[in-house]
Motif scaffolding. Structure first.
Motif, PDB file in Angstrom:
ATOM      1  N   TYR A  22       0.159  28.628   2.407  1.00 28.83           N
ATOM      2  CA  TYR A  22      -0.213  27.325   2.947  1.00 28.83           C
ATOM      3  C   TYR A  22      -1.601  27.432   3.566  1.00 28.83           C
ATOM      4  CZ  TYR A  22       4.820  26.479   2.646  1.00 28.83           C
ATOM      5  OH  TYR A  22       6.106  26.353   2.189  1.00 28.83           O
ATOM      6  N   ASP A  23      -2.315  26.323   3.588  1.00 24.32           N
ATOM      7  CA  ASP A  23      -3.564  26.286   4.346  1.00 24.32           C
ATOM      8  C   ASP A  23      -3.256  26.235   5.842  1.00 24.32           C
ATOM      9  OD1 ASP A  23      -5.118  26.326   2.042  1.00 24.32           O
ATOM     10  OD2 ASP A  23      -5.044  24.139   1.847  1.00 24.32           O
ATOM     11  N   ASP A  24      -2.341  25.358   6.210  1.00 20.69           N
ATOM     12  CA  ASP A  24      -1.826  25.250   7.581  1.00 20.69           C
ATOM     13  C   ASP A  24      -0.381  24.817   7.434  1.00 20.69           C
ATOM     14  OD1 ASP A  24      -0.960  23.992  10.064  1.00 20.69           O
ATOM     15  OD2 ASP A  24      -3.047  24.110  10.728  1.00 20.69           O
ATOM     16  N   VAL A  25       0.550  25.723   7.640  1.00 24.75           N
ATOM     17  CA  VAL A  25       1.940  25.448   7.277  1.00 24.75           C
ATOM     18  C   VAL A  25       2.490  24.238   8.019  1.00 24.75           C
ATOM     19  CG1 VAL A  25       2.957  27.063   8.961  1.00 24.75           C
ATOM     20  CG2 VAL A  25       4.209  26.473   6.869  1.00 24.75           C
ATOM     21  N   LEU A  26       2.163  24.071   9.280  1.00 28.27           N
ATOM     22  CA  LEU A  26       2.720  22.952  10.041  1.00 28.27           C
ATOM     23  C   LEU A  26       2.218  21.616   9.491  1.00 28.27           C
ATOM     24  CD1 LEU A  26       4.496  22.253  12.489  1.00 28.27           C
ATOM     25  CD2 LEU A  26       2.435  22.333  13.902  1.00 28.27           C
ATOM     26  N   ALA A  68      10.642  22.247   0.581  1.00 26.41           N
ATOM     27  CA  ALA A  68      10.716  23.563  -0.058  1.00 26.41           C
ATOM     28  C   ALA A  68       9.467  23.741  -0.905  1.00 26.41           C
ATOM     29  CB  ALA A  68      11.964  23.692  -0.920  1.00 26.41           C
ATOM     30  N   GLN A  69       8.894  24.914  -0.864  1.00 22.59           N
ATOM     31  CA  GLN A  69       7.768  25.227  -1.743  1.00 22.59           C
ATOM     32  C   GLN A  69       8.313  26.053  -2.904  1.00 22.59           C
ATOM     33  OE1 GLN A  69       4.372  28.224  -1.084  1.00 22.59           O
ATOM     34  NE2 GLN A  69       3.438  26.306  -0.399  1.00 22.59           N
ATOM     35  N   GLY A  70       8.320  25.464  -4.105  1.00 24.91           N
ATOM     36  CA  GLY A  70       8.876  26.154  -5.251  1.00 24.91           C
ATOM     37  C   GLY A  70      10.370  25.936  -5.370  1.00 24.91           C
ATOM     38  N   THR A  71      11.013  26.699  -6.241  1.00 19.99           N
ATOM     39  CA  THR A  71      12.449  26.614  -6.487  1.00 19.99           C
ATOM     40  C   THR A  71      13.122  27.873  -5.931  1.00 19.99           C
ATOM     41  OG1 THR A  71      12.269  27.688  -8.644  1.00 19.99           O
ATOM     42  CG2 THR A  71      12.044  25.283  -8.578  1.00 19.99           C
ATOM     43  N   PRO A  72      14.444  27.845  -5.758  1.00 19.20           N
ATOM     44  CA  PRO A  72      15.115  29.038  -5.224  1.00 19.20           C
ATOM     45  C   PRO A  72      14.816  30.314  -6.011  1.00 19.20           C
ATOM     46  CG  PRO A  72      16.600  27.183  -5.139  1.00 19.20           C
ATOM     47  CD  PRO A  72      15.373  26.706  -5.867  1.00 19.20           C
ATOM     48  N   GLU A  73      14.631  30.186  -7.322  1.00 19.47           N
ATOM     49  CA  GLU A  73      14.382  31.381  -8.130  1.00 19.47           C
ATOM     50  C   GLU A  73      13.097  32.098  -7.723  1.00 19.47           C
ATOM     51  OE1 GLU A  73      16.667  28.540 -10.897  1.00 19.47           O
ATOM     52  OE2 GLU A  73      15.200  28.399  -9.279  1.00 19.47           O
ATOM     53  N   THR A  74      12.078  31.356  -7.303  1.00 17.47           N
ATOM     54  CA  THR A  74      10.745  31.944  -7.093  1.00 17.47           C
ATOM     55  C   THR A  74      10.131  31.670  -5.731  1.00 17.47           C
ATOM     56  OG1 THR A  74       9.652  29.982  -8.028  1.00 17.47           O
ATOM     57  CG2 THR A  74      10.268  31.741  -9.565  1.00 17.47           C
ATOM     58  N   MET A  75      10.781  30.882  -4.880  1.00 17.56           N
ATOM     59  CA  MET A  75      10.109  30.353  -3.690  1.00 17.56           C
ATOM     60  C   MET A  75       9.649  31.415  -2.696  1.00 17.56           C
ATOM     61  SD  MET A  75      13.395  28.589  -1.842  1.00 17.56           S
ATOM     62  CE  MET A  75      14.791  29.548  -1.237  1.00 17.56           C
ATOM     63  N   ASP A 122       6.116  34.461   9.307  1.00 15.92           N
ATOM     64  CA  ASP A 122       5.104  33.806  10.145  1.00 15.92           C
ATOM     65  C   ASP A 122       5.125  32.293   9.948  1.00 15.92           C
ATOM     66  OD1 ASP A 122       4.300  36.226  11.176  1.00 15.92           O
ATOM     67  OD2 ASP A 122       2.523  36.404   9.905  1.00 15.92           O
ATOM     68  N   HIS A 123       5.351  31.845   8.720  1.00 15.62           N
ATOM     69  CA  HIS A 123       5.449  30.406   8.475  1.00 15.62           C
ATOM     70  C   HIS A 123       6.637  29.816   9.228  1.00 15.62           C
ATOM     71  CE1 HIS A 123       3.395  31.195   4.341  1.00 15.62           C
ATOM     72  NE2 HIS A 123       2.487  30.927   5.252  1.00 15.62           N
ATOM     73  N   ASN A 124       7.776  30.503   9.175  1.00 18.49           N
ATOM     74  CA  ASN A 124       8.966  30.011   9.879  1.00 18.49           C
ATOM     75  C   ASN A 124       8.714  29.882  11.370  1.00 18.49           C
ATOM     76  OD1 ASN A 124      10.552  29.942   7.511  1.00 18.49           O
ATOM     77  ND2 ASN A 124      11.181  32.070   7.763  1.00 18.49           N
ATOM     78  N   TYR A 137       4.259  18.868   7.071  1.00 24.32           N
ATOM     79  CA  TYR A 137       4.326  17.494   7.584  1.00 24.32           C
ATOM     80  C   TYR A 137       3.876  16.498   6.518  1.00 24.32           C
ATOM     81  CZ  TYR A 137       3.672  13.448  10.633  1.00 24.32           C
ATOM     82  OH  TYR A 137       3.753  12.199  11.199  1.00 24.32           O
ATOM     83  N   GLU A 138       2.743  16.777   5.883  1.00 23.56           N
ATOM     84  CA  GLU A 138       2.209  15.825   4.914  1.00 23.56           C
ATOM     85  C   GLU A 138       3.088  15.716   3.673  1.00 23.56           C
ATOM     86  OE1 GLU A 138      -2.419  15.120   5.728  1.00 23.56           O
ATOM     87  OE2 GLU A 138      -2.015  16.857   4.434  1.00 23.56           O
ATOM     88  N   VAL A 139       3.697  16.822   3.256  1.00 26.74           N
ATOM     89  CA  VAL A 139       4.620  16.746   2.111  1.00 26.74           C
ATOM     90  C   VAL A 139       5.833  15.885   2.470  1.00 26.74           C
ATOM     91  CG1 VAL A 139       6.186  18.053   0.637  1.00 26.74           C
ATOM     92  CG2 VAL A 139       3.885  18.905   1.058  1.00 26.74           C
ATOM     93  N   LEU A 140       6.416  16.115   3.640  1.00 23.50           N
ATOM     94  CA  LEU A 140       7.576  15.319   4.035  1.00 23.50           C
ATOM     95  C   LEU A 140       7.197  13.851   4.237  1.00 23.50           C
ATOM     96  CD1 LEU A 140       9.479  17.718   6.448  1.00 23.50           C
ATOM     97  CD2 LEU A 140      10.213  16.925   4.189  1.00 23.50           C
ATOM     98  N   GLU A 141       6.014  13.616   4.765  1.00 22.34           N
ATOM     99  CA  GLU A 141       5.538  12.246   4.915  1.00 22.34           C
ATOM    100  C   GLU A 141       5.491  11.545   3.560  1.00 22.34           C
ATOM    101  OE1 GLU A 141       1.901  10.413   7.451  1.00 22.34           O
ATOM    102  OE2 GLU A 141       1.315  11.841   5.884  1.00 22.34           O
ATOM    103  N   ALA A 142       4.994  12.250   2.543  1.00 17.68           N
ATOM    104  CA  ALA A 142       4.924  11.683   1.192  1.00 17.68           C
ATOM    105  C   ALA A 142       6.306  11.473   0.603  1.00 17.68           C
ATOM    106  CB  ALA A 142       4.098  12.596   0.294  1.00 17.68           C
TER     107      ALA A 142
END
Length: 326
Positions: A205-209, A192-199, A246-248, A213-218
């Protein structure tokens, strides 16, 4: 320094099994941040890459050689999908039994809405909402609890839950990782990018895919460092959580990339806003046909766990897809 490369498997009629499931792949699309994509044969990938994409997965005691359906029970007064239809505990329990009868392999119970714009619910309130439901459904099917909070997770595990589905991927509550590591529970890490209140204010994103991926990897690495084995982790790219339409779509087109994390792969797209924006249909059940269409598309990329509201439709669709694909 060479730029990092990412590998997305291309499903084919032959080749190694994708994540140990029924699909196969013969090639990878190789992605990077500054170069055009290109394809290589599967056997030309580094051995560790090929191993990550072919290893058989299991989750919560379920063999993921076949797709599994996770049924959603929102014990909230303000869910975007059902408007509080299952807020009463007795009604929620009855609904859970109906979902299992319809073919749900897992039940996911939540006491806090995380829809866009939702405000945080105190842990005590959240726990009070789901506690009676967990107690009544314990033993019926593997139970998952959708929570970001360690006290709620601790209560849920004591009450019979075996999975914690954390939409913050362990980033909301610093104590959450320790609670899970001290148990035998499985864990879903969602992006998730941000919290439900503001996301949904201005997701970027620079490249959403590749970014997701890199966030989940971390986050997988952080969970492992806390003592949670990768074999107990599933990942979810978080459709609609800090993402534009478009991100989805970009994530859904490239979702097979996430098999490279070596974890079970879950998709939660059910009844999301963009389903209605693109496909039409009233909010809630009116988006079930579009949800099923996306579920079938994800099956074609080897997604293993499908988190849905309408279990009967998903189970029927998966059975027919499997018969044709086989």
């Amino acid at each position: 320094m060479d730029e990092r490369q990412f590998y997305r498997p291309i499903v084919a009629d032959e080749g190694p099994p994708l994540a140990g499931g029924p699909l196969r792949f013969a090639a990878f699309e190789v992605l990077s941040r500054s170069r055009s994509p290109h394809r290589i044969a599967a056997e030309a990938a580094p051995p560790e890459v090929l191993a990550a994409f072919t290893g058989r997965r299991s989750f919560a005691g379920l063999d993921l050689g076949a797709p599994q359906v996770m049924g959603i029970i929102n014990v909230t007064p303000d869910s975007f999908s059902d408007g509080g239809q299952w807020f009463d505990p007795d009604t929620a329990v009855r609904h859970g039994r109906e979902l299992v009868a319809a073919g749900a392999a897992i039940l996911d119970i939540g006491g806090e809405s995380t829809r866009p714009g939702a405000t945080q619910v105190p842990a005590a309130v959240e726990a009070a909402r789901i506690g009676p439901v967990l107690g009544a459904l314990a033993g019926l099917a593997p139970l998952s609890v959708d929570t970001r909070k360690a006290p709620v997770a601790r209560m849920a595990l004591d009450a019979g839950a075996g999975i914690i589905n954390d939409v913050s991927a362990l980033s909301f509550d610093p104590a959450m990782a320790g609670v899970i590591a001290a148990s035998t529970a499985d864990l879903v890490l969602m992006h998730a990018q941000g919290t439900p209140e503001t996301m949904q204010d201005d997701p970027h994103y620079d490249d959403v895919l590749l970014d997701v991926y890199e966030v989940l990897e971390a986050r997988v690495a952080a969970a492992e460092a806390a003592g949670i084995p990768r074999a107990r982790i599933a990942v979810d790219p978080g459709i609609g959580f800090g993402k534009s339409q478009d991100h989805n779509i970009a994530l859904l087109r490239g979702i097979a990339l996430f098999h490279g994390l070596g974890c079970a792969l879950m998709l939660g797209v059910s009844r999301k806003k963009f389903v209605g924006t693109i496909g039409g249909g009233a909010p809630g059940a009116g988006r079930d046909p579009g949800t099923l269409a996306l579920t079938l598309a994800a099956l074609g990329q080897g997604v293993q766990i499908h988190r849905v509201h309408n279990v009967a439709d998903a189970v029927q669709g998966i059975r027919l897809w499997s018969a044709v694909a086989r």
